[in-house]
Design a protein around this motif. Sequence first.
Motif, PDB file in Angstrom:
ATOM      1  N   GLU A  83      24.329  48.923 -14.066  1.00  0.00           N
ATOM      2  CA  GLU A  83      24.008  48.997 -15.493  1.00  0.00           C
ATOM      3  C   GLU A  83      23.904  47.597 -16.109  1.00  0.00           C
ATOM      4  O   GLU A  83      24.900  46.878 -16.204  1.00  0.00           O
ATOM      5  N   THR A  84      22.718  47.224 -16.506  1.00  0.00           N
ATOM      6  CA  THR A  84      22.525  45.889 -17.075  1.00  0.00           C
ATOM      7  C   THR A  84      23.505  45.638 -18.214  1.00  0.00           C
ATOM      8  O   THR A  84      23.591  46.405 -19.162  1.00  0.00           O
ATOM      9  N   ASN A  85      24.246  44.577 -18.096  1.00  0.00           N
ATOM     10  CA  ASN A  85      25.298  44.284 -19.047  1.00  0.00           C
ATOM     11  C   ASN A  85      25.047  42.926 -19.675  1.00  0.00           C
ATOM     12  O   ASN A  85      25.302  41.893 -19.062  1.00  0.00           O
ATOM     13  N   PRO A  86      24.531  42.903 -20.891  1.00  0.00           N
ATOM     14  CA  PRO A  86      24.138  41.626 -21.486  1.00  0.00           C
ATOM     15  C   PRO A  86      25.314  40.670 -21.669  1.00  0.00           C
ATOM     16  O   PRO A  86      25.114  39.480 -21.778  1.00  0.00           O
ATOM     17  N   GLN A  87      26.530  41.185 -21.660  1.00  0.00           N
ATOM     18  CA  GLN A  87      27.674  40.299 -21.859  1.00  0.00           C
ATOM     19  C   GLN A  87      27.849  39.312 -20.707  1.00  0.00           C
ATOM     20  O   GLN A  87      28.451  38.269 -20.865  1.00  0.00           O
ATOM     21  N   ILE A  88      27.379  39.693 -19.510  1.00  0.00           N
ATOM     22  CA  ILE A  88      27.515  38.774 -18.379  1.00  0.00           C
ATOM     23  C   ILE A  88      26.737  37.486 -18.642  1.00  0.00           C
ATOM     24  O   ILE A  88      27.078  36.434 -18.180  1.00  0.00           O
ATOM     25  N   LEU A  89      25.702  37.619 -19.482  1.00  0.00           N
ATOM     26  CA  LEU A  89      24.869  36.451 -19.768  1.00  0.00           C
ATOM     27  C   LEU A  89      25.681  35.362 -20.440  1.00  0.00           C
ATOM     28  O   LEU A  89      26.470  35.624 -21.345  1.00  0.00           O
ATOM     29  N   PRO A  90      25.469  34.145 -20.015  1.00  0.00           N
ATOM     30  CA  PRO A  90      26.242  33.035 -20.566  1.00  0.00           C
ATOM     31  C   PRO A  90      25.849  32.781 -22.022  1.00  0.00           C
ATOM     32  O   PRO A  90      24.701  32.944 -22.410  1.00  0.00           O
TER      33      PRO A  90
ATOM     34  N   THR B  31      14.899  48.677 -17.069  1.00  0.00           N
ATOM     35  CA  THR B  31      14.983  49.735 -16.062  1.00  0.00           C
ATOM     36  C   THR B  31      14.180  49.410 -14.809  1.00  0.00           C
ATOM     37  O   THR B  31      14.211  50.179 -13.852  1.00  0.00           O
ATOM     38  N   LYS B  32      13.451  48.305 -14.812  1.00  0.00           N
ATOM     39  CA  LYS B  32      12.596  48.011 -13.663  1.00  0.00           C
ATOM     40  C   LYS B  32      13.433  47.476 -12.495  1.00  0.00           C
ATOM     41  O   LYS B  32      14.190  46.525 -12.657  1.00  0.00           O
ATOM     42  N   LYS B  33      13.246  48.064 -11.353  1.00  0.00           N
ATOM     43  CA  LYS B  33      13.925  47.592 -10.158  1.00  0.00           C
ATOM     44  C   LYS B  33      13.072  46.552  -9.445  1.00  0.00           C
ATOM     45  O   LYS B  33      13.588  45.661  -8.779  1.00  0.00           O
ATOM     46  N   HIS B  34      11.765  46.708  -9.535  1.00  0.00           N
ATOM     47  CA  HIS B  34      10.848  45.775  -8.875  1.00  0.00           C
ATOM     48  C   HIS B  34      10.000  45.063  -9.927  1.00  0.00           C
ATOM     49  O   HIS B  34       9.737  45.624 -10.998  1.00  0.00           O
ATOM     50  N   ILE B  35       9.547  43.852  -9.600  1.00  0.00           N
ATOM     51  CA  ILE B  35       8.550  43.171 -10.435  1.00  0.00           C
ATOM     52  C   ILE B  35       7.272  43.113  -9.593  1.00  0.00           C
ATOM     53  O   ILE B  35       7.170  42.281  -8.687  1.00  0.00           O
ATOM     54  N   ILE B  36       6.347  44.017  -9.882  1.00  0.00           N
ATOM     55  CA  ILE B  36       5.142  44.090  -9.053  1.00  0.00           C
ATOM     56  C   ILE B  36       3.911  43.662  -9.838  1.00  0.00           C
ATOM     57  O   ILE B  36       3.061  42.937  -9.334  1.00  0.00           O
ATOM     58  N   SER B  37       3.818  44.107 -11.077  1.00  0.00           N
ATOM     59  CA  SER B  37       2.597  43.910 -11.858  1.00  0.00           C
ATOM     60  C   SER B  37       2.962  43.963 -13.334  1.00  0.00           C
ATOM     61  O   SER B  37       3.942  44.613 -13.723  1.00  0.00           O
TER      62      SER B  37
ATOM     63  N   LEU C 100      14.229  36.980 -14.586  1.00  0.00           N
ATOM     64  CA  LEU C 100      13.733  38.156 -13.865  1.00  0.00           C
ATOM     65  C   LEU C 100      14.643  38.505 -12.693  1.00  0.00           C
ATOM     66  O   LEU C 100      14.967  39.677 -12.469  1.00  0.00           O
ATOM     67  N   LEU C 101      15.089  37.496 -11.933  1.00  0.00           N
ATOM     68  CA  LEU C 101      16.013  37.758 -10.828  1.00  0.00           C
ATOM     69  C   LEU C 101      17.312  38.355 -11.378  1.00  0.00           C
ATOM     70  O   LEU C 101      17.894  39.267 -10.794  1.00  0.00           O
ATOM     71  N   TYR C 102      17.750  37.806 -12.498  1.00  0.00           N
ATOM     72  CA  TYR C 102      18.968  38.320 -13.130  1.00  0.00           C
ATOM     73  C   TYR C 102      18.801  39.785 -13.532  1.00  0.00           C
ATOM     74  O   TYR C 102      19.663  40.623 -13.251  1.00  0.00           O
ATOM     75  N   LEU C 103      17.671  40.095 -14.180  1.00  0.00           N
ATOM     76  CA  LEU C 103      17.469  41.455 -14.684  1.00  0.00           C
ATOM     77  C   LEU C 103      17.376  42.474 -13.547  1.00  0.00           C
ATOM     78  O   LEU C 103      18.015  43.520 -13.595  1.00  0.00           O
ATOM     79  N   ILE C 104      16.615  42.157 -12.507  1.00  0.00           N
ATOM     80  CA  ILE C 104      16.512  43.134 -11.411  1.00  0.00           C
ATOM     81  C   ILE C 104      17.762  43.109 -10.528  1.00  0.00           C
ATOM     82  O   ILE C 104      18.144  44.119  -9.963  1.00  0.00           O
TER      83      ILE C 104
ATOM     84  N   GLU D 237       0.850  45.261 -15.403  1.00  0.00           N
ATOM     85  CA  GLU D 237       0.021  46.345 -15.939  1.00  0.00           C
ATOM     86  C   GLU D 237       0.841  47.386 -16.691  1.00  0.00           C
ATOM     87  O   GLU D 237       0.381  47.958 -17.663  1.00  0.00           O
ATOM     88  N   ASP D 238       2.077  47.614 -16.227  1.00  0.00           N
ATOM     89  CA  ASP D 238       2.871  48.666 -16.873  1.00  0.00           C
ATOM     90  C   ASP D 238       4.053  48.103 -17.667  1.00  0.00           C
ATOM     91  O   ASP D 238       5.003  48.820 -17.949  1.00  0.00           O
ATOM     92  N   PHE D 239       3.994  46.820 -18.017  1.00  0.00           N
ATOM     93  CA  PHE D 239       5.070  46.253 -18.842  1.00  0.00           C
ATOM     94  C   PHE D 239       4.876  46.678 -20.309  1.00  0.00           C
ATOM     95  O   PHE D 239       3.772  46.595 -20.843  1.00  0.00           O
ATOM     96  N   SER D 240       5.962  47.070 -20.921  1.00  0.00           N
ATOM     97  CA  SER D 240       5.916  47.419 -22.346  1.00  0.00           C
ATOM     98  C   SER D 240       6.252  46.186 -23.172  1.00  0.00           C
ATOM     99  O   SER D 240       6.820  45.212 -22.683  1.00  0.00           O
ATOM    100  N   LYS D 241       5.928  46.242 -24.458  1.00  0.00           N
ATOM    101  CA  LYS D 241       6.255  45.171 -25.393  1.00  0.00           C
ATOM    102  C   LYS D 241       7.767  44.879 -25.372  1.00  0.00           C
ATOM    103  O   LYS D 241       8.198  43.725 -25.398  1.00  0.00           O
ATOM    104  N   GLU D 242       8.571  45.946 -25.271  1.00  0.00           N
ATOM    105  CA  GLU D 242      10.018  45.771 -25.265  1.00  0.00           C
ATOM    106  C   GLU D 242      10.458  45.021 -24.006  1.00  0.00           C
ATOM    107  O   GLU D 242      11.353  44.179 -24.055  1.00  0.00           O
ATOM    108  N   GLU D 243       9.815  45.343 -22.907  1.00  0.00           N
ATOM    109  CA  GLU D 243      10.177  44.657 -21.664  1.00  0.00           C
ATOM    110  C   GLU D 243       9.803  43.175 -21.731  1.00  0.00           C
ATOM    111  O   GLU D 243      10.574  42.310 -21.308  1.00  0.00           O
ATOM    112  N   TYR D 244       8.617  42.883 -22.268  1.00  0.00           N
ATOM    113  CA  TYR D 244       8.264  41.471 -22.432  1.00  0.00           C
ATOM    114  C   TYR D 244       9.317  40.757 -23.288  1.00  0.00           C
ATOM    115  O   TYR D 244       9.762  39.655 -22.962  1.00  0.00           O
ATOM    116  N   ASP D 245       9.722  41.410 -24.373  1.00  0.00           N
ATOM    117  CA  ASP D 245      10.681  40.754 -25.273  1.00  0.00           C
ATOM    118  C   ASP D 245      12.047  40.563 -24.607  1.00  0.00           C
ATOM    119  O   ASP D 245      12.715  39.560 -24.838  1.00  0.00           O
TER     120      ASP D 245
END
Lengths: 341, 341, 341
Positions: free
Chosen positions: A332-339, A8-14, A322-326, A16-24
């Motif tokens: 709507e992030t669509n994992p199928q686009i991923l190769p 759900t992150k639009k920006h990558i700033i810090s 990261l560029l791909y995700l943001i 500090e507020d990354f969750s474990k799920e986001e890291y994964d």
Amino acid sequence: MTTTTHWTKKHIISLEDFSKEEYDTVLNTAASFRDVLKSRTKKVPALQGQVVANMFFEPSTRTRSSFELAAKRLSADILNFAPSSSSLTKGETILDTAKTYLAMGANIMVIRHSHSGVPLNIAQEMDRLKTGVSIFNAGDGLHQHPSQGLLDLFTLTNLLDPKNPRTDLLKRKKIAIVGDIIHSRVARSNINSLLTAGAHLHLAAPPTLLPNLFADTVKSEHKDRLFIHWHLEPALENADFVMTLRLQKERMADYLLPSLREYHQLFGITRDRLLLCNPDVKVLHPGPVNRGVELSSDLMDDERLSLISDQVTSGVAVRMALLYLIGNLKQETNPQILPTV
Amino acid sequence: MTTTTHWTKKHIISLEDFSKEEYDTVLNTAASFRDVLKSRTKKVPALQGQVVANMFFEPSTRTRSSFELAAKRLSADILNFAPSSSSLTKGETILDTAKTYLAMGANIMVIRHSHSGVPLNIAQEMDRLKTGVSIFNAGDGLHQHPSQGLLDLFTLTNLLDPKNPRTDLLKRKKIAIVGDIIHSRVARSNINSLLTAGAHLHLAAPPTLLPNLFADTVKSEHKDRLFIHWHLEPALENADFVMTLRLQKERMADYLLPSLREYHQLFGITRDRLLLCNPDVKVLHPGPVNRGVELSSDLMDDERLSLISDQVTSGVAVRMALLYLIGNLKQETNPQILPTV
Amino acid sequence: MTTTTHWTKKHIISLEDFSKEEYDTVLNTAASFRDVLKSRTKKVPALQGQVVANMFFEPSTRTRSSFELAAKRLSADILNFAPSSSSLTKGETILDTAKTYLAMGANIMVIRHSHSGVPLNIAQEMDRLKTGVSIFNAGDGLHQHPSQGLLDLFTLTNLLDPKNPRTDLLKRKKIAIVGDIIHSRVARSNINSLLTAGAHLHLAAPPTLLPNLFADTVKSEHKDRLFIHWHLEPALENADFVMTLRLQKERMADYLLPSLREYHQLFGITRDRLLLCNPDVKVLHPGPVNRGVELSSDLMDDERLSLISDQVTSGVAVRMALLYLIGNLKQETNPQILPTV
């Protein structure tokens, strides 16, 4: 790759507020791009038609090249902003420059600046104006360098399980971070990610570079896994990984360090000192290294002990992720686009 | 193009060890790319997915642009290293910089450096580390500038037989090389290629720029075709081609030259002086020209006498050929990949 | 888009000789590219295989980036000439540099230079040599900045009728141009286009920046629609648009201005002053703005009043249109190649 990514992150700033799920999610996506980079064509059309503006107000070859290559591999168009030949000398504000790139069609702005907070301020202003543009902090002052923290996280977890790099792999690992911690945005980002991953962090530096107060900057639930040392040895004992930090030679002029030679004698990492660690220990450094200062020269070149090259290689895959995700967030992030290579 | 190319060089460092067959392979491949450049699309996918890192530690617009365009025409991704904004100022060694680009995924590194031997050293280290990366010397100190030597060779042979440019066309041709020979990496590379091709070389310069000892630097089997003159006239007499070299104005401060005006009077090439040569004589210069010093200004602009523009045009085709040859070496050079336009 | 475009200009040097029909062709073509830029892929193959050389002898980020993005969107290959690291420091003339890029294969050269007339001189020489290359003036001294004039024209007409932007829409509109008119190539280009479009132009500046003689520089048939004011108020009264110009702070050292503060008090545009204008008035500025000098800061950020972002966005579409028109001239301009989005 079948995991449904929730991003759900639009920006990558810090971090500090990354969750474990986001890291994964980042680790998982980066693994996918690591495989793309090993394929023959090395390119995916994920950001076709999008413009990535590289705005490096602080000079950098290494990081700028890494972002540039990552964006090219995603088929984005790249605009490089060269501050020396820029209108900043003409009295324009940084925000005005950002708005100009926005009006030209930039979708993602990768910003490095010597002042902490600049990327955040621009992101807030861009959101206030409902521009839809994403801001990616490529290092701001002493604050944060999130992509470095994430590429270090990927380097470590990818070493431990290349098939499925994930934060859990670092649970209860002992990681030493050595050097100019107080001035390091790299250290700050790594402390966020490694503590969230569950590692035990041992910081080691002379007191001028690591005040006791530093421990207060981390979340209370992580405090019992953060240790501060003014000597190297207790940090290295049985460590699984040793992260060294770049020493800004200018600090000496500030009387924070007696001399580079004395620093190396007290805190420089050598083969001998690594005997204190876990036998499989690996050493990291964000680069560029001052040979013979943070690390002994022979150690740096020893591929069995040093992960420095892996960090650089991971950098391209992680920045692609990261560029791909943001960049794909809007529709709507669509994992199928991923190769699936 | 039906010739089967036999190419084994992974790096382009120097023309000192180029064989006649290797020169002919380059000429032949360059002719093919010359035709690609005349076609509508001008692009081939030969290096798709490969990364060419342009590492110019010495500033250059002309050569860097030529390499950049050649790499683009082969569909490679390009990383430009800008030394001013680089980590070299941060204390990193050149080899560390090269390793960083390697870790990012560079397949070919094009290196220009003011110190002789830098590209060779990096190539040796890259081989020792079994990296598979190719090093392309784009000019190192006073040593070599192989792509300039090869583009000059292509310019001459392509003029004599565009259908089949080959070294044999230069057998027994008289070629004068005039100017600051001792400080010229261009001259060194050209002396290697032209003597191997079978030409008769007449070097002309003031003794400070062309010591007698210079003759000892060429292979003994070529010695009888190398002539040294401290006056211009005997070099020009019946010459088929006149190669002029760029004069570094800084040399005057070294007391090697009395004045630019006197240099022009004694060694500058003018229309009048060309009357001494073969009627079809052509003049070359690697550029940029000091107008009115190495060449009279009107001569430089006379397309019937000057090959300067042809040299620049050949540069793109020859660099495409060289990048293609070293970039496709791993998977066995396959001449069928070459386009037949 | 069914209009058959009649376009005969090979070079874009100045708006002095642009006809009404030519302006309309540019507006029409730019509208088409505006739609391409709103599409998903944002790219057309119109200049595939062509080389656009960006030769900025005067530093610029904004304009260079805009040209670069426009050329990329047309699928051209781009060569960036960096004057600092260039052979100009080595004594080469600008024309020699241009000939070098020509020989490398440049089809269009985008030239910015601090001396008036440089692009014209190069264009004339390129024509004399029958090279077929197109020269695009990206700003020459105090002379002209044609793409800025055209993007301003597009911004205004596109606002008035996005479906069919055309010069007629500006007939009898009152447009104020305020600021350092005598030193402004932007003002010169805009005066050409807006008078030809039929607008009424009111120039306002202190007498040092706007001598009475200035009126003599426009065509006699336009003279009755050009008005010169040494006070701001009569220029703003019932104006439909207000164009502000960038103030070169260096001018103060030339005693042309008492102080920036006094300039702002007398000629700076603020919300209050805009009450004199037509209620729908919009403000333009070519950027970068000196906040609080030419414009009050809050006015600049007010999207309802300021067209500054639109100007930047229009810049990419208009430059695409111009590169497209001159780049496709040889094989007879064919409007069918234009995308219908």
